[in-house]
Design an enzyme around this catalytic site. Structure first.
Site, PDB file in Angstrom:
ATOM      1  N   ARG A   1      -6.061  -5.513  -1.977  1.00 25.88           N
ATOM      2  CA  ARG A   1      -5.769  -3.950  -1.915  1.00 25.88           C
ATOM      3  C   ARG A   1      -5.514  -3.672  -0.820  1.00 25.88           C
ATOM      4  O   ARG A   1      -6.510  -2.869  -0.342  1.00 25.88           O
ATOM      5  CB  ARG A   1      -6.449  -3.173  -2.683  1.00 25.88           C
ATOM      6  CG  ARG A   1      -6.798  -3.490  -4.333  1.00 25.88           C
ATOM      7  CD  ARG A   1      -7.210  -2.497  -4.813  1.00 25.88           C
ATOM      8  NE  ARG A   1      -7.630  -3.213  -6.153  1.00 25.88           N
ATOM      9  CZ  ARG A   1      -8.002  -1.642  -6.843  1.00 25.88           C
ATOM     10  NH1 ARG A   1      -8.862  -1.105  -6.977  1.00 25.88           N
ATOM     11  NH2 ARG A   1      -8.500  -2.073  -8.674  1.00 25.88           N
TER      12      ARG A   1
ATOM     13  N   ASP B   1     -10.217   5.450  -1.369  1.00 30.05           N
ATOM     14  CA  ASP B   1      -8.977   5.959  -2.785  1.00 30.05           C
ATOM     15  C   ASP B   1      -9.034   6.570  -2.163  1.00 30.05           C
ATOM     16  O   ASP B   1      -9.334   8.187  -1.836  1.00 30.05           O
ATOM     17  CB  ASP B   1     -10.266   6.225  -3.925  1.00 30.05           C
ATOM     18  CG  ASP B   1     -10.165   4.775  -4.712  1.00 30.05           C
ATOM     19  OD1 ASP B   1      -9.855   3.905  -3.758  1.00 30.05           O
ATOM     20  OD2 ASP B   1     -11.134   5.047  -6.378  1.00 30.05           O
TER      21      ASP B   1
END
Ligand SMILES: *[C@@H]1O[C@H](CO)[C@@H](O)[C@H](O)[C@H]1NC(C)=O
Length: 392
Positions: A270, A218
């Site tokens: 993703r 992230d």
């Protein structure tokens, strides 16, 4: 002091001669992959992996990064502290000397962390890595697994290289030693392998990341100047999130380079999912997906360049995914340049407009190679197996 430029010149020279005389292939042959070919074309790896003395010159690695992180030369120099992890145990508040947490959080200044031997480290709380820290797992087999994992929180100039990070789990709020060496209280965290929060100049290279409860990687809350290279991402639903949430406008300035990574098998979505900022995604291999490979929302910009997208056997052949938050037309700029598509894969580009170039400066710039070379380029992504005697 390990870093001496002069020691490397002969190797650069040898490399140059070797590349010119033997390996001048303008094309890559799908059936004729070799370790050497992948080395020559991989601009990061060729900078250090030809040096059989790399163990003696570990800090040379810092000069090899490309993309938005630039060269990691702030991490090396005369005042560099060499720290060796000899103890796999963990105490989040009072770490013992010799543990990873002591080196990564407690020791301040330029630290180069290596490991004495193979280790399985189960962290009790997320590891908050200080600025100017390098974690170098080359030559040993280091797993960070089965509980808390890595976090870079309000820090800059960090290198993470050669770690296997997996089975990361969410963590309840609690006290932990912060990146400034002082105990702080940390809120709830999701089970990410590596989480970046308000960071810059971060280089994540040659790690193997899989099977975590949230995302593998992230990049959030105003983080920028990040290079994610040569990693192997596999066995994961949500792989990489760039941009914290729809409302976090500071991520407009986010710049991330994603290069030479291998995605799959069994990555669902993703790779990355981007909000707001800009990503240059080049020379990566996508071994299928379940929902999509690259997606975004909130007016992101992305240049997909010379990647190889191999669609899954299912009917989901589209590489891209775009979220329209509330029916209004978000701006989105997704462009594909020189990508290769197999098994029916296709990329839906923004209509009209023009691809935004990465605008790299000299030290960030690298040569994107033909998508035909991506198989060999990414053949050795993830943690490298470095034998005692020869090149890594
Ligand atoms: C990102 O890198 C560029 C180029 O080196 C630099 O000018 C800029 O200040 C950096 N941004 C941050 C937030 O560090």
């Amino acid at each position: 002091m390990a870093y001496q430029v002069s020691n490397f010149i002969p190797w650069c020279f040898v490399l140059a001669v070797v590349s010119i005389t033997i390996f001048t292939p303008k094309v890559c042959f799908a059936n004729k992959q070799s370790k050497i070919e992948s080395l020559v074309k991989n601009q990061i790896d060729q900078c250090w992996r030809f040096n059989p003395e790399w163990r003696k010159h570990r800090s040379q690695l810092a000069t090899c990064s490309v993309g938005y992180a630039g060269k990691m030369t702030n991490n090396i120099g005369k005042d560099l502290i060499h720290y060796k992890v000899i103890d796999p145990s963990d105490d989040p508040i009072n770490p013992k000397i010799g543990t990873l947490r002591y080196g990564a959080s407690k020791v301040q200044g330029k630290v180069w962390i290596t490991f004495q031997r193979d280790m399985h480290i189960r962290l009790e709380k997320p590891l908050l890595i200080s600025s100017f820290t390098t974690i170098d797992g080359r030559g040993v087999n280091v797993h960070i697994a089965d509980n808390a994992c890595l976090m870079i929180f309000k820090a800059t100039d960090v290198i993470i290289h050669g770690l296997r990070i997996h089975h990361c789990r969410p963590q309840a709020p609690g006290m932990v030693i912060g990146p400034n060496g002082k105990v702080m209280s940390l809120g709830q965290v999701d089970g990410d392998a590596i989480r970046l929060v308000t960071t810059s100049k971060i280089w994540i290279d040659h790690n193997t990341l899989y099977d975590c409860q949230d995302d593998l990687l992230d990049v959030t809350r105003g983080s920028t100047n990040v290079t994610i290279s040569n990693n192997w991402f596999r066995e994961q639903n949500k792989v990489m999130l760039l941009g914290h949430d729809d409302g976090y406008m500071r991520d407009k300035d986010m710049k991330v380079t994603v290069v030479y990574n291998y995605f799959g098998p069994n990555c669902y979505q993703r790779m990355p999912r981007i909000r707001h900022g800009y990503a240059h995604v080049a020379n990566n291999l996508y071994m299928g997906w379940v929902q999509y490979a690259i997606g975004g929302s909130m007016g992101p910009s992305l240049k997909s360049e010379s990647n190889l997208f191999i669609a899954p056997m299912s009917e989901h052949k589209e590489v891209t995914w775009r979220k329209n938050s509330d029916g209004t037309e978000d701006k989105w700029e997704f462009y594909s340049v020189g990508d290769a598509f197999e098994n029916g894969a296709f990329f839906i580009e923004t209509q009209g407009g023009q691809v935004q170039k990465p605008n790299y400066n000299l030290e960030q710039n690298f040569k994107v190679v033909d998508a035909k070379c991506v198989r060999s380029l990414t053949m050795l992504s993830g943690v490298l197996r470095c034998s005692k005697s020869s090149i890594c």
